[in-house]
Motif scaffolding. Structure first.
Motif, PDB file in Angstrom:
ATOM      1  N   ARG A  57       0.838  -1.185   0.000  1.00 38.19           N
ATOM      2  CA  ARG A  57       0.000   0.000   0.000  1.00 38.19           C
ATOM      3  C   ARG A  57       0.884   1.250   0.000  1.00 38.19           C
ATOM      4  NH1 ARG A  57      -5.146  -1.694   1.285  1.00 38.19           N
ATOM      5  NH2 ARG A  57      -5.761   0.423   1.815  1.00 38.19           N
ATOM      6  N   GLU A  58       0.345   2.359   0.506  1.00 33.26           N
ATOM      7  CA  GLU A  58       1.085   3.618   0.476  1.00 33.26           C
ATOM      8  C   GLU A  58       2.332   3.531   1.353  1.00 33.26           C
ATOM      9  OE1 GLU A  58      -1.730   4.092   3.986  1.00 33.26           O
ATOM     10  OE2 GLU A  58      -1.810   3.213   1.987  1.00 33.26           O
ATOM     11  N   PRO A  59       3.327   4.349   1.077  1.00 36.03           N
ATOM     12  CA  PRO A  59       4.550   4.321   1.890  1.00 36.03           C
ATOM     13  C   PRO A  59       4.294   4.831   3.303  1.00 36.03           C
ATOM     14  CG  PRO A  59       4.616   6.149   0.336  1.00 36.03           C
ATOM     15  CD  PRO A  59       3.410   5.324  -0.022  1.00 36.03           C
ATOM     16  N   VAL A  60       5.095   4.357   4.239  1.00 35.40           N
ATOM     17  CA  VAL A  60       5.062   4.883   5.599  1.00 35.40           C
ATOM     18  C   VAL A  60       5.519   6.336   5.535  1.00 35.40           C
ATOM     19  CG1 VAL A  60       5.999   4.610   7.935  1.00 35.40           C
ATOM     20  CG2 VAL A  60       5.560   2.590   6.518  1.00 35.40           C
ATOM     21  N   SER A  61       4.887   7.215   6.304  1.00 37.94           N
ATOM     22  CA  SER A  61       5.262   8.633   6.275  1.00 37.94           C
ATOM     23  C   SER A  61       6.741   8.787   6.616  1.00 37.94           C
ATOM     24  CB  SER A  61       4.416   9.430   7.271  1.00 37.94           C
ATOM     25  OG  SER A  61       4.716   9.047   8.604  1.00 37.94           O
ATOM     26  N   PRO A  62       7.408   9.811   6.064  1.00 38.20           N
ATOM     27  CA  PRO A  62       8.852   9.988   6.310  1.00 38.20           C
ATOM     28  C   PRO A  62       9.226   9.974   7.781  1.00 38.20           C
ATOM     29  CG  PRO A  62       8.116  11.476   4.580  1.00 38.20           C
ATOM     30  CD  PRO A  62       6.877  10.827   5.137  1.00 38.20           C
ATOM     31  N   LEU A  63       8.460  10.711   8.599  1.00 39.55           N
ATOM     32  CA  LEU A  63       8.777  10.736  10.025  1.00 39.55           C
ATOM     33  C   LEU A  63       8.446   9.394  10.667  1.00 39.55           C
ATOM     34  CD1 LEU A  63       9.927  12.405  12.266  1.00 39.55           C
ATOM     35  CD2 LEU A  63       7.654  13.357  12.709  1.00 39.55           C
ATOM     36  N   GLY A  64       7.379   8.732  10.169  1.00 41.51           N
ATOM     37  CA  GLY A  64       7.032   7.412  10.681  1.00 41.51           C
ATOM     38  C   GLY A  64       8.155   6.418  10.467  1.00 41.51           C
ATOM     39  N   GLN A  65       8.849   6.510   9.317  1.00 45.13           N
ATOM     40  CA  GLN A  65       9.985   5.627   9.052  1.00 45.13           C
ATOM     41  C   GLN A  65      11.122   5.881  10.036  1.00 45.13           C
ATOM     42  OE1 GLN A  65      11.143   4.958   4.934  1.00 45.13           O
ATOM     43  NE2 GLN A  65       9.306   6.012   4.217  1.00 45.13           N
ATOM     44  N   CYS A  66      11.306   7.150  10.401  1.00 47.58           N
ATOM     45  CA  CYS A  66      12.360   7.494  11.369  1.00 47.58           C
ATOM     46  C   CYS A  66      12.034   6.947  12.763  1.00 47.58           C
ATOM     47  CB  CYS A  66      12.524   9.009  11.453  1.00 47.58           C
ATOM     48  SG  CYS A  66      12.985   9.781   9.897  1.00 47.58           S
ATOM     49  N   LEU A  67      10.745   6.891  13.084  1.00 49.00           N
ATOM     50  CA  LEU A  67      10.330   6.427  14.405  1.00 49.00           C
ATOM     51  C   LEU A  67      10.294   4.909  14.505  1.00 49.00           C
ATOM     52  CD1 LEU A  67       7.488   9.038  15.038  1.00 49.00           C
ATOM     53  CD2 LEU A  67       9.781   9.014  16.034  1.00 49.00           C
ATOM     54  N   ASP A  68      10.625   4.236  13.391  1.00 53.79           N
ATOM     55  CA  ASP A  68      10.769   2.785  13.392  1.00 53.79           C
ATOM     56  C   ASP A  68      12.108   2.458  12.732  1.00 53.79           C
ATOM     57  OD1 ASP A  68       9.814   0.010  13.723  1.00 53.79           O
ATOM     58  OD2 ASP A  68       9.849   0.001  11.529  1.00 53.79           O
ATOM     59  N   SER A  69      13.167   2.758  13.434  1.00 48.79           N
ATOM     60  CA  SER A  69      14.510   2.584  12.892  1.00 48.79           C
ATOM     61  C   SER A  69      15.366   1.819  13.892  1.00 48.79           C
ATOM     62  CB  SER A  69      15.136   3.960  12.614  1.00 48.79           C
ATOM     63  OG  SER A  69      15.319   4.660  13.837  1.00 48.79           O
ATOM     64  N   ASN A  70      16.615   1.613  13.539  1.00 43.95           N
ATOM     65  CA  ASN A  70      17.524   0.897  14.433  1.00 43.95           C
ATOM     66  C   ASN A  70      17.834   1.695  15.695  1.00 43.95           C
ATOM     67  OD1 ASN A  70      17.795  -1.337  12.716  1.00 43.95           O
ATOM     68  ND2 ASN A  70      19.380  -0.312  11.514  1.00 43.95           N
ATOM     69  N   ILE A  71      17.716   3.022  15.601  1.00 44.89           N
ATOM     70  CA  ILE A  71      18.071   3.863  16.738  1.00 44.89           C
ATOM     71  C   ILE A  71      16.860   4.428  17.471  1.00 44.89           C
ATOM     72  CG2 ILE A  71      18.248   6.061  15.469  1.00 44.89           C
ATOM     73  CD1 ILE A  71      20.812   6.597  17.121  1.00 44.89           C
ATOM     74  N   LEU A  72      15.716   4.483  16.815  1.00 46.81           N
ATOM     75  CA  LEU A  72      14.481   4.976  17.427  1.00 46.81           C
ATOM     76  C   LEU A  72      13.341   4.002  17.143  1.00 46.81           C
ATOM     77  CD1 LEU A  72      14.126   8.838  16.780  1.00 46.81           C
ATOM     78  CD2 LEU A  72      14.266   7.700  18.993  1.00 46.81           C
ATOM     79  N   CYS A  73      12.623   3.621  18.190  1.00 46.69           N
ATOM     80  CA  CYS A  73      11.429   2.786  18.027  1.00 46.69           C
ATOM     81  C   CYS A  73      10.428   3.247  19.084  1.00 46.69           C
ATOM     82  CB  CYS A  73      11.767   1.313  18.197  1.00 46.69           C
ATOM     83  SG  CYS A  73      10.397   0.198  17.842  1.00 46.69           S
ATOM     84  N   VAL A  74       9.552   4.164  18.711  1.00 45.40           N
ATOM     85  CA  VAL A  74       8.733   4.898  19.671  1.00 45.40           C
ATOM     86  C   VAL A  74       7.285   4.401  19.648  1.00 45.40           C
ATOM     87  CG1 VAL A  74       7.993   7.184  20.438  1.00 45.40           C
ATOM     88  CG2 VAL A  74      10.206   6.897  19.300  1.00 45.40           C
ATOM     89  N   TYR A  75       6.715   4.248  20.847  1.00 45.17           N
ATOM     90  CA  TYR A  75       5.325   3.821  20.985  1.00 45.17           C
ATOM     91  C   TYR A  75       4.532   4.873  21.763  1.00 45.17           C
ATOM     92  CZ  TYR A  75       7.139  -0.791  19.711  1.00 45.17           C
ATOM     93  OH  TYR A  75       7.750  -1.832  19.062  1.00 45.17           O
ATOM     94  N   ILE A  76       3.233   4.922  21.476  1.00 48.28           N
ATOM     95  CA  ILE A  76       2.288   5.747  22.239  1.00 48.28           C
ATOM     96  C   ILE A  76       1.444   4.814  23.090  1.00 48.28           C
ATOM     97  CG2 ILE A  76       0.379   7.392  22.117  1.00 48.28           C
ATOM     98  CD1 ILE A  76       1.391   8.226  19.357  1.00 48.28           C
ATOM     99  N   LEU A  77       1.291   5.149  24.365  1.00 47.99           N
ATOM    100  CA  LEU A  77       0.430   4.377  25.249  1.00 47.99           C
ATOM    101  C   LEU A  77      -0.677   5.279  25.764  1.00 47.99           C
ATOM    102  CD1 LEU A  77       3.574   3.204  25.776  1.00 47.99           C
ATOM    103  CD2 LEU A  77       2.269   1.630  27.202  1.00 47.99           C
ATOM    104  N   ALA A  78      -1.918   4.919  25.439  1.00 45.29           N
ATOM    105  CA  ALA A  78      -3.091   5.661  25.914  1.00 45.29           C
ATOM    106  C   ALA A  78      -3.792   4.816  26.967  1.00 45.29           C
ATOM    107  CB  ALA A  78      -4.043   5.957  24.754  1.00 45.29           C
ATOM    108  N   VAL A  79      -4.077   5.414  28.116  1.00 44.52           N
ATOM    109  CA  VAL A  79      -4.625   4.686  29.255  1.00 44.52           C
ATOM    110  C   VAL A  79      -6.020   5.216  29.587  1.00 44.52           C
ATOM    111  CG1 VAL A  79      -4.253   3.994  31.652  1.00 44.52           C
ATOM    112  CG2 VAL A  79      -2.278   4.343  30.136  1.00 44.52           C
ATOM    113  N   LEU A  80      -7.001   4.323  29.521  1.00 46.30           N
ATOM    114  CA  LEU A  80      -8.384   4.669  29.882  1.00 46.30           C
ATOM    115  C   LEU A  80      -8.689   4.050  31.232  1.00 46.30           C
ATOM    116  CD1 LEU A  80     -10.293   3.975  26.515  1.00 46.30           C
ATOM    117  CD2 LEU A  80      -9.109   6.052  27.218  1.00 46.30           C
ATOM    118  N   GLU A  81      -9.085   4.876  32.200  1.00 43.36           N
ATOM    119  CA  GLU A  81      -9.418   4.409  33.545  1.00 43.36           C
ATOM    120  C   GLU A  81     -10.926   4.526  33.743  1.00 43.36           C
ATOM    121  OE1 GLU A  81      -5.313   5.464  35.917  1.00 43.36           O
ATOM    122  OE2 GLU A  81      -6.787   7.072  35.706  1.00 43.36           O
TER     123      GLU A  81
END
Length: 464
Positions: A9-33
């Motif tokens: 499908r479409e390419p991963v966004s440029p910044l999205g590719q940077c956030l899934d790299s050998n040096i950066l792998c970033v996650y968002i955690l949303a917490v519902l209480e």
């Protein structure tokens, strides 16, 4: 048989590719209480309706023949994305709080398998002091930024009091400005000031990514591989009405006040741990959303307008120096907030965030995502903390007819000892701090943030 590349499908966004790299792998955690137990929450059917119609949640990232990361749709086994931990029954509330805190700390450090769509939902059916039950959504940052993920969640959450009514959000309208001849004359120096500020802020950001590094302080260990150390996640809440009282007295914004409280509380904590650190160089890296929108879009609308960047990562950043704690500011803490206000106002009249975003895109195009990720990692590492904020609804939300008491988010795998996220919901600002375990005393820091709030509220109330 369909050829492999035809399935992409479409390419991963440029910044999205940077956030899934050998040096950066970033996650968002949303917490519902939740206000009520969630033993009867039909989580599988709710997730099927919410996530499985969205390509990003049914796709994995793969490399095409040119080495570009693209989304490839795969079959989703829903049960592989839902985790329900088991705690000991019959524990005290303090023990459940600790068990949940340890669990949250552990899952922030775990990488999601690249062979499956990059999201998980953790269902904690045990009570804590903050909730009768909790859901934790963990999503890879490459799937989308906070704006897109909030839009997704809000598309499937309803008002608890009346599901037929839409959720509403705090007004983002700016005050009206009248125009006259004098205003027109003022535009020239303002334009020149904007150009100067833009060049100055952009140049400073480049220096922060290369040569300029914050001092080591009680909030910045400067240790290697901080992102691989388990964090401790703590929360503190402030009444928005109380924040607005301070805002009105000082003639600043809500954002200025909450930033001032956080900076002042941090400096007091630093001073208590190492007196000289109250004047050492400390910088906050503040994330900024580039979308020119006033409200969140529903997921259906985002899918229709994907070509315009509704999905992906449309974020950039700016640097804000934390004011040094001087004796005059201890005796007059309101001056500390005014200093923060002046700094933020100046940066608002700057195109530095746009220039930074353009630089990242250009670097990604010329040097690739790994080089860009290294640039972002170095920029993060040279700063003392990251700050990110989101606006939530004014009314109480419900998920599957289960009312949500509170809502917060955090990020994982960033190379810093301190991360602060801010979420507004139902008239309350929830400030979440993720701290390097064993280095920052999170309880003492929370205490100083509370202390800073009480001091500033008292001083503002007594201001003539």
């Amino acid at each position: 048989m369909v050829h492999f590349r035809d399935e992409l499908r479409e390419p991963v966004s440029p910044l999205g590719q940077c956030l899934d790299s050998n040096i950066l792998c970033v996650y968002i955690l949303a917490v519902l209480e939740f206000d009520v137990p969630i033993h009867n929450l039909q989580i599988a059917s709710l997730l099927r309706d919410a996530f499985l119609s969205i390509p990003r949640f049914t796709s994995i990232m793969v490399l095409d023949q040119k080495g570009v990361k693209r989304w490839k749709q795969v079959e989703v086994k829903l049960e592989e994305h839902i985790t329900e931990p088991t705690f000991i029954d019959g524990m005290s509330m303090d023990s459940y709080d600790k068990a949940f805190g340890d669990y949250l700390s552990r899952i922030t450090m775990e990488k999601l398998p690249q062979t499956k769509p990059l999201w998980q939902v953790h269902v904690i059916k045990y009570p804590t002091s903050n909730a009768a039950g909790t859901l934790v959504f963990k999503v890879h940052h490459a799937v989308g930024d906070g704006y897109t993920l909030m839009g997704l969640l809000l598309s499937y959450l309803q008002r608890a009091d009346d599901p037929s009514l839409p959720l509403s959000f705090p007004s983002r309208k700016s005050s009206k400005i009248t125009s006259n001849c004098f205003d027109q004359l003022q535009k020239v120096p303002k334009f020149l000031s904007t150009i100067f500020n833009s060049v100055s802020d952009f140049g400073w950001s480049l220096m922060k990514s290369t040569l300029l590094e914050d001092d080591k302080t009680p909030i910045r260990s400067g240790a290697d591989a901080v992102e691989f150390r388990p964090p401790v996640v703590s929360n503190i809440s402030f009444s928005i009405d109380h924040i607005k009282e301070i805002k009105s007295k000082l003639g600043v914004t809500v954002n200025d006040v909450i930033t001032g409280i956080i900076f002042y509380g941090i400096r007091l904590y630093m001073q208590d741990n190492d007196y000289r650190s109250r004047t050492l160089k400390s910088t906050a890296m503040v994330t900024v959303n580039r979308r020119n929108v006033k409200d969140y879009q529903k997921v259906q609308d985002m899918l229709k307008t994907n070509a315009k960047g509704a999905w992906g990562n449309q974020i950039t950043y700016l640097h804000v120096s934390m004011p040094k704690l001087k004796d005059t500011q201890i005796s007059n803490p309101l001056q500390f907030v005014k200093t923060v206000h002046t700094s933020i106002k100046r940066k608002k009249h700057s195109f530095a965030t746009v220039l930074i975003h353009k630089l990242l895109l250009l670097k990604n195009k010329l040097e690739g995502s790994e080089a860009t990720a290294e640039h972002i990692h170095r920029t993060l590492r040279n700063s003392s903390l990251v700050m990110s904020n989101m606006i939530g609804p004014l009314e109480q939300m419900a998920f599957g007819n289960h009312p949500i008491r509170s809502f917060f988010f955090t990020l994982s795998s960033l190379p810093q000892s301190l991360l602060i996220t801010i979420m507004s919901y139902m008239g309350t600002l929830r400030v979440t701090i993720a701290t390097e375990k064993g280095f920052i005393d999170e309880q003492k820091l929370v205490g100083y943030l509370n202390h800073a709030f009480e001091i500033l509220r008292h001083e503002a109330a007594n201001k003539v």
